[in-house]
Design an enzyme around this catalytic site. Sequence first.
Site, PDB file in Angstrom:
ATOM      1  N   ARG A   1      -6.908  12.776   0.691  1.00  0.00           N
ATOM      2  CA  ARG A   1      -5.800  13.243   1.527  1.00  0.00           C
ATOM      3  C   ARG A   1      -4.440  12.723   1.058  1.00  0.00           C
ATOM      4  O   ARG A   1      -3.426  13.319   1.375  1.00  0.00           O
ATOM      5  CB  ARG A   1      -6.022  12.890   2.995  1.00  0.00           C
ATOM      6  CG  ARG A   1      -5.975  11.420   3.282  1.00  0.00           C
ATOM      7  CD  ARG A   1      -6.018  11.128   4.764  1.00  0.00           C
ATOM      8  NE  ARG A   1      -7.320  11.378   5.346  1.00  0.00           N
ATOM      9  CZ  ARG A   1      -7.745  10.821   6.480  1.00  0.00           C
ATOM     10  NH1 ARG A   1      -6.941  10.012   7.147  1.00  0.00           N
ATOM     11  NH2 ARG A   1      -8.935  11.075   6.963  1.00  0.00           N
TER      12      ARG A   1
ATOM     13  N   HIS B   1      -3.679  -4.490   7.617  1.00  0.00           N
ATOM     14  CA  HIS B   1      -3.785  -3.370   8.547  1.00  0.00           C
ATOM     15  C   HIS B   1      -2.869  -3.563   9.738  1.00  0.00           C
ATOM     16  O   HIS B   1      -3.009  -4.526  10.487  1.00  0.00           O
ATOM     17  CB  HIS B   1      -5.215  -3.117   9.041  1.00  0.00           C
ATOM     18  CG  HIS B   1      -5.458  -1.650   9.216  1.00  0.00           C
ATOM     19  ND1 HIS B   1      -4.961  -0.946  10.285  1.00  0.00           N
ATOM     20  CD2 HIS B   1      -6.075  -0.740   8.429  1.00  0.00           C
ATOM     21  CE1 HIS B   1      -5.292   0.323  10.150  1.00  0.00           C
ATOM     22  NE2 HIS B   1      -5.954   0.480   9.030  1.00  0.00           N
TER      23      HIS B   1
ATOM     24  N   ASN C   1       0.855  -1.176   0.000  1.00  0.00           N
ATOM     25  CA  ASN C   1       0.000   0.000   0.000  1.00  0.00           C
ATOM     26  C   ASN C   1       0.903   1.242   0.000  1.00  0.00           C
ATOM     27  O   ASN C   1       1.670   1.461   0.943  1.00  0.00           O
ATOM     28  CB  ASN C   1      -0.892  -0.031   1.251  1.00  0.00           C
ATOM     29  CG  ASN C   1      -1.810   1.176   1.318  1.00  0.00           C
ATOM     30  OD1 ASN C   1      -1.382   2.294   1.072  1.00  0.00           O
ATOM     31  ND2 ASN C   1      -3.058   0.963   1.654  1.00  0.00           N
TER      32      ASN C   1
HETATM   33  N1  PXP Z   1      -5.802  -3.022   4.111  1.00  0.00           N
HETATM   34  C1  PXP Z   1      -6.782  -2.098   4.226  1.00  0.00           C
HETATM   35  C2  PXP Z   1      -8.169  -2.498   3.858  1.00  0.00           C
HETATM   36  C3  PXP Z   1      -6.497  -0.788   4.644  1.00  0.00           C
HETATM   37  O1  PXP Z   1      -7.489   0.112   4.742  1.00  0.00           O
HETATM   38  C4  PXP Z   1      -5.153  -0.440   4.908  1.00  0.00           C
HETATM   39  C5  PXP Z   1      -4.819   0.966   5.281  1.00  0.00           C
HETATM   40  O2  PXP Z   1      -5.046   1.784   4.180  1.00  0.00           O
HETATM   41  C6  PXP Z   1      -4.181  -1.430   4.779  1.00  0.00           C
HETATM   42  C7  PXP Z   1      -4.525  -2.721   4.401  1.00  0.00           C
HETATM   43  C8  PXP Z   1      -2.738  -1.154   5.045  1.00  0.00           C
HETATM   44  O3  PXP Z   1      -2.585  -0.877   6.406  1.00  0.00           O
HETATM   45  P1  PXP Z   1      -1.190  -0.396   6.956  1.00  0.00           P
HETATM   46  O4  PXP Z   1      -0.867   0.897   6.270  1.00  0.00           O
HETATM   47  O5  PXP Z   1      -1.429  -0.253   8.426  1.00  0.00           O
HETATM   48  O6  PXP Z   1      -0.174  -1.458   6.629  1.00  0.00           O
END
Ligand code: PXP
Length: 247
Positions: free
Chosen positions: A53, A194, A11
Amino acid sequence: MTKQRLKLGVNIDHVATLRQARGTSYPDVVTAAAICESAGAQGITIHLREDRRHIQDADVYELRRTVDGTLNLEMANVREIVEIAAEVGPDEVCLVPEKREELTTEGGLDVVGQRDAMASTVGILKDAGIKVSLFVEAAADQLSASRDIGADYVELHTGTFCDATGDEANAELEKLISGARTASDLGLQVNAGHGINTANIDRVLEMPHLDTLNIGHSIVARAVFVGLETAVGEILDRMAAYGGGRL
Ligand code: PXP
């Protein structure tokens, strides 16, 4: 049967966060995505938020042109963004709950409570040839509702586990493991994401049936010290130990 390798979706939202902080043209998200892919990531994940953002509309179009692997677009179930997704055609969409005041996505979707609205969006996206994932807590009712409305994947929300310690972390991990089993039994593909970082990833890998981990903040933060290619490589090295989790 040969087991498929656990995949990484990086991400890159927070590469865009750095750019938006100054309104500059750098750091360039297209270059960031290319580095992640050349470091071995199988996919790129971006979240087009209603408040824009970090990721901007133009980024989504550019990344669609340039990403070779899986492009996964995270988004809220709102008409404006659904229309963009249907036009751009990412490989996957992950529907997430979104609140303007939150720092990052909080909690999973209420697929049970918003079943009709979710089903209609899943239908629109699937008609556009996009695979659909729903970001949910590891709760049996949310998982069966996800299956019932035609989701291809669920992404199990690992944030509570990743933030917890001690007994609470153990309990949260058990929920994720049983959620992954339930989702797989329902015929859903299982992703997770996440809050995953190098301190908690070994325990995340106890989850069975994992297809893809979506990891962002910790990789981009680590990249400040070691560079993006190395940061992605470090996570992939840890993921290579995935032995299928606790079945
Ligand atoms: N998966 C989802 C559905 C998310 O909303 C996010 C955050 O945008 C992530 C994964 C990645 O999370 P992190 O940035 O904490 O690794």
